[in-house]
Write an enzyme that holds these catalytic residues in place. Structure first.
Site, PDB file in Angstrom:
ATOM      1  N   HIS A  64       0.668  -1.189   0.273  1.00 26.59           N
ATOM      2  CA  HIS A  64      -0.198   0.260   0.124  1.00 26.59           C
ATOM      3  C   HIS A  64       0.505   0.946  -0.253  1.00 26.59           C
ATOM      4  O   HIS A  64       1.373   1.968   1.337  1.00 26.59           O
ATOM      5  CB  HIS A  64      -0.754  -0.349   0.909  1.00 26.59           C
ATOM      6  CG  HIS A  64      -1.809   0.731   1.647  1.00 26.59           C
ATOM      7  ND1 HIS A  64      -2.773   0.570   1.247  1.00 26.59           N
ATOM      8  CD2 HIS A  64      -2.126   2.282   0.758  1.00 26.59           C
ATOM      9  CE1 HIS A  64      -4.117   1.843   1.111  1.00 26.59           C
ATOM     10  NE2 HIS A  64      -3.241   2.696   1.198  1.00 26.59           N
ATOM     11  N   ARG A  68       2.856   9.393  -6.413  1.00 26.33           N
ATOM     12  CA  ARG A  68       1.681   9.947  -7.506  1.00 26.33           C
ATOM     13  C   ARG A  68       1.573  10.347  -9.006  1.00 26.33           C
ATOM     14  O   ARG A  68       0.972  11.675  -9.478  1.00 26.33           O
ATOM     15  CB  ARG A  68       1.543  11.185  -6.135  1.00 26.33           C
ATOM     16  CG  ARG A  68       1.971  11.514  -4.901  1.00 26.33           C
ATOM     17  CD  ARG A  68      -0.341  11.099  -4.663  1.00 26.33           C
ATOM     18  NE  ARG A  68      -0.128  11.092  -2.874  1.00 26.33           N
ATOM     19  CZ  ARG A  68      -0.921  11.066  -2.249  1.00 26.33           C
ATOM     20  NH1 ARG A  68      -1.935   9.984  -2.951  1.00 26.33           N
ATOM     21  NH2 ARG A  68      -0.861  10.936  -0.796  1.00 26.33           N
ATOM     22  N   ASN A  98      -5.833   6.053  -6.692  1.00 21.94           N
ATOM     23  CA  ASN A  98      -5.571   7.738  -6.517  1.00 21.94           C
ATOM     24  C   ASN A  98      -5.548   8.284  -7.502  1.00 21.94           C
ATOM     25  O   ASN A  98      -3.962   9.279  -6.624  1.00 21.94           O
ATOM     26  CB  ASN A  98      -6.437   8.267  -5.145  1.00 21.94           C
ATOM     27  CG  ASN A  98      -5.360   8.009  -4.322  1.00 21.94           C
ATOM     28  OD1 ASN A  98      -4.551   6.962  -5.017  1.00 21.94           O
ATOM     29  ND2 ASN A  98      -4.726   8.398  -2.693  1.00 21.94           N
ATOM     30  N   ASP A 156      -9.191   2.460  -3.212  1.00 15.59           N
ATOM     31  CA  ASP A 156      -7.886   3.215  -2.498  1.00 15.59           C
ATOM     32  C   ASP A 156      -8.727   3.927  -1.569  1.00 15.59           C
ATOM     33  O   ASP A 156     -10.293   3.920  -1.539  1.00 15.59           O
ATOM     34  CB  ASP A 156      -7.572   4.238  -3.482  1.00 15.59           C
ATOM     35  CG  ASP A 156      -6.948   4.823  -2.256  1.00 15.59           C
ATOM     36  OD1 ASP A 156      -5.737   4.033  -1.681  1.00 15.59           O
ATOM     37  OD2 ASP A 156      -6.502   6.158  -2.049  1.00 15.59           O
ATOM     38  N   ASN A 262      -6.196   9.038   7.267  1.00 16.00           N
ATOM     39  CA  ASN A 262      -7.436   8.379   6.880  1.00 16.00           C
ATOM     40  C   ASN A 262      -6.873   6.948   6.726  1.00 16.00           C
ATOM     41  O   ASN A 262      -6.476   6.475   5.635  1.00 16.00           O
ATOM     42  CB  ASN A 262      -8.022   9.047   5.573  1.00 16.00           C
ATOM     43  CG  ASN A 262      -9.416   8.577   6.085  1.00 16.00           C
ATOM     44  OD1 ASN A 262     -10.192   7.968   6.335  1.00 16.00           O
ATOM     45  ND2 ASN A 262     -10.379   8.813   4.362  1.00 16.00           N
ATOM     46  N   ASP A 289       1.130   3.119   4.274  1.00 18.33           N
ATOM     47  CA  ASP A 289       0.111   3.880   3.639  1.00 18.33           C
ATOM     48  C   ASP A 289       0.880   4.798   3.217  1.00 18.33           C
ATOM     49  O   ASP A 289       0.680   5.658   3.706  1.00 18.33           O
ATOM     50  CB  ASP A 289      -1.248   3.809   3.973  1.00 18.33           C
ATOM     51  CG  ASP A 289      -2.284   4.489   3.522  1.00 18.33           C
ATOM     52  OD1 ASP A 289      -2.067   5.144   2.383  1.00 18.33           O
ATOM     53  OD2 ASP A 289      -2.804   5.119   4.083  1.00 18.33           O
ATOM     54  N   HIS A 293       2.281  14.029   0.974  1.00 16.14           N
ATOM     55  CA  HIS A 293       2.520  15.691  -0.145  1.00 16.14           C
ATOM     56  C   HIS A 293       2.770  16.733   0.219  1.00 16.14           C
ATOM     57  O   HIS A 293       3.520  16.769   1.015  1.00 16.14           O
ATOM     58  CB  HIS A 293       0.594  15.696   0.737  1.00 16.14           C
ATOM     59  CG  HIS A 293      -0.266  14.942   1.254  1.00 16.14           C
ATOM     60  ND1 HIS A 293      -1.436  14.763  -0.521  1.00 16.14           N
ATOM     61  CD2 HIS A 293      -1.054  14.026   1.773  1.00 16.14           C
ATOM     62  CE1 HIS A 293      -2.449  13.896   0.332  1.00 16.14           C
ATOM     63  NE2 HIS A 293      -1.770  13.494   1.043  1.00 16.14           N
ATOM     64  N   GLY A 308      -3.001  11.982   5.290  1.00 12.33           N
ATOM     65  CA  GLY A 308      -1.556  11.028   4.474  1.00 12.33           C
ATOM     66  C   GLY A 308      -0.403  11.525   4.948  1.00 12.33           C
ATOM     67  O   GLY A 308      -0.278  13.165   5.739  1.00 12.33           O
TER      68      GLY A 308
HETATM   69  O1  DOR Z   1      -4.554   9.377   5.076  1.00 12.47           O
HETATM   70  C1  DOR Z   1      -4.765   8.911   3.281  1.00 12.47           C
HETATM   71  N1  DOR Z   1      -3.713   9.701   2.513  1.00 12.47           N
HETATM   72  N2  DOR Z   1      -5.128   7.591   3.542  1.00 12.47           N
HETATM   73  C2  DOR Z   1      -5.478   7.209   2.382  1.00 12.47           C
HETATM   74  O2  DOR Z   1      -5.863   6.239   2.377  1.00 12.47           O
HETATM   75  C3  DOR Z   1      -5.330   7.536   1.187  1.00 12.47           C
HETATM   76  C4  DOR Z   1      -4.439   9.151   1.442  1.00 12.47           C
HETATM   77  C5  DOR Z   1      -3.544   9.476  -0.068  1.00 12.47           C
HETATM   78  O3  DOR Z   1      -4.109   9.499  -1.149  1.00 12.47           O
HETATM   79  O4  DOR Z   1      -3.456  10.789   0.470  1.00 12.47           O
END
Ligand code: DOR
Length: 408
Positions: A64, A68, A98, A156, A262, A289, A293, A308
């Site tokens: 996971h 990006r 995603n 996702d 999340n 995960d 960002h 995230g």
């Molecule tokens: O915190 C999260 N960010 N949880 C996720 O499942 C998606 C992820 C993201 O794509 O930033």
């Protein structure tokens, strides 16, 4: 059946691409015969260029991650993600869909596959295709065309709300022998209710359709109970949690964006249930995960920062320090959770690649030094042991033949 064969072939093709004719012989040439161990062993050996002890572990695998590209390259590219993964000891990572465009058909997926192909990395990068068109939860994606190229199918961050749509998707994926990988957030309750509602529904549908089901980043006690029961009933369900759910609770958040993800961090009871499940085998894998960002997106205060956190470059030392060194889990269970079980879930043969780790020298995690473009990490500043060793001049992985110097 075709599915497994294709994936295997792909794995071998990757091996060829990296020009690893015989990885075991590469390893043997670095260690004396008595120091060579099979992939299932973790043994102490002497560091060849000094007296510092190091250990050999099977290269890690992460089911996971979010690299990006295409669509959000300012957060992470395939290349920057691969560098982070490689330096952290990963031999395989599976990327979530995603993206823009979302990989819901072969044409869209091909954009990502081409980027992976262009990236000369030693890490195997295997994407997930979408469950539904544009991840909108309405119509099944084009599974047949994507099947040979993907690890499985996931929407996702979007749970598939509609039970009938989910049943149809699982039925179709099952008929192809594929794997469905679900984020769990269904209905309108709070986060924990939404997670367990989808876990319960998806396990029920896995029983009905026979689809192989993997549940993403489980964070609550109730979800663990449903999964434990599902496994006892013989349903083909596996699950992951992430290091942050095993280490922190909502009391640790204190408004810090590097604790915002999340699903959110749970209660002390949730954390205890996850640790129990880590020990008893209910949890199959630890995934990161890894969700990078930009600095701006993670420094806007609690309310306005995005969900995230990054996790690839902290996973090994954090899990080792807190769960193996403390005796909560064994070395063997650790390698199941961090490496072997991911291959089993994907039905891919595990290649005999190793990483070298210095387990004895304490160091402080410094996320500003991460090779990922994302630096928001809940483990920043933590004192740990378990540094994945890189050779001199081995800080980038733009050479296709790096397995030799990496220490596999
Ligand atoms: O915190 C999260 N960010 N949880 C996720 O499942 C998606 C992820 C993201 O794509 O930033």
């Amino acid at each position: 059946m075709q599915f497994f064969v294709s994936l295997r072939r792909k794995t071998y093709m990757m091996t060829d691409r990296f020009n690893i004719k015989n990885p075991e012989s590469v390893l043997r040439s670095q260690l004396s015969a008595s120091e060579f161990h099979t992939v299932s062993d973790i043994k102490k050996a002497d560091f060849p260029q000094g007296n510092q002890p190091f250990f050999l572990f099977p290269a890690l695998a992460d089911l996971h991650v979010h690299f990006r590209e295409p669509g959000f390259e300012y957060k992470e590219t395939i290349e920057s993600g691969a560098k982070a993964a490689y330096s952290a000891g990963y031999g395989l990572v599976c990327t979530m869909p995603n993206l823009n465009p979302a990989p819901d058909c072969l044409d869209n997926l091909k954009i990502q596959l081409d980027a992976i192909q262009r990236c000369k990395t030693a890490v195997s990068i295997l994407p997930f295709g979408c469950i539904t068109k544009n991840r909108q939860g309405r119509e099944p994606a084009d599974y047949e065309s994507m099947l040979p190229y993907v690890a499985g199918f996931s929407d996702d961050g979007n749970g598939v709300e509609d039970d009938d749509v989910m049943e149809e998707c699982m039925h179709r994926i099952a008929s192809l022998g594929g794997l469905i990988v679900t984020h769990c957030e269904k209905g309108s309750g709070d986060d924990r209710e939404r997670e367990s509602a989808e876990v319960e529904r998806n396990i029920r549908l896995a029983r009905k359709t026979g689809c192989r089901l993997h549940l993403c980043h489980i964070s609550t006690k109730e979800s663990i109970e449903f999964i434990r029961r599902g496994k006892a009933d013989g349903i083909c369900v596996s699950c992951e949690t992430a290091p942050h759910y095993l280490l922190f609770t909502k009391d640790d958040v204190k408004g810090q964006p590097n604790m915002k993800m999340n699903p959110p961090l749970g209660t002390a009871d949730d954390r205890c249930a996850l640790v129990e499940a880590l020990k008893d085998g209910t949890i199959d894998v630890i995934a990161t995960d890894h969700a990078p960002h930009s600095h701006e997106e993670k420094s806007n205060g609690w309310e306005n920062s995005l969900n995230g956190v990054v996790g690839l470059e902290s996973a090994f030392p954090v899990v080792y320090t807190h769960f193996v060194k403390t005796g909560i889990i064994s070395f063997n269970r650790f390698t199941d959770l961090m490496s072997r079980n991911a291959y089993k879930i994907l039905h891919i043969e595990q290649p005999p690649y190793y990483i070298r780790v210095d387990l004895s020298t304490p160091y402080i995690i410094n996320s500003s030094k991460f090779l990922s473009k994302g630096h928001s990490c809940p483990f920043d500043g933590m004192l740990v042991q378990g540094k994945v060793f890189l050779n001199e001049n081995d800080n980038d992985n733009d050479n296709e033949n790096k397995y030799e110097t990496y220490g596999y």
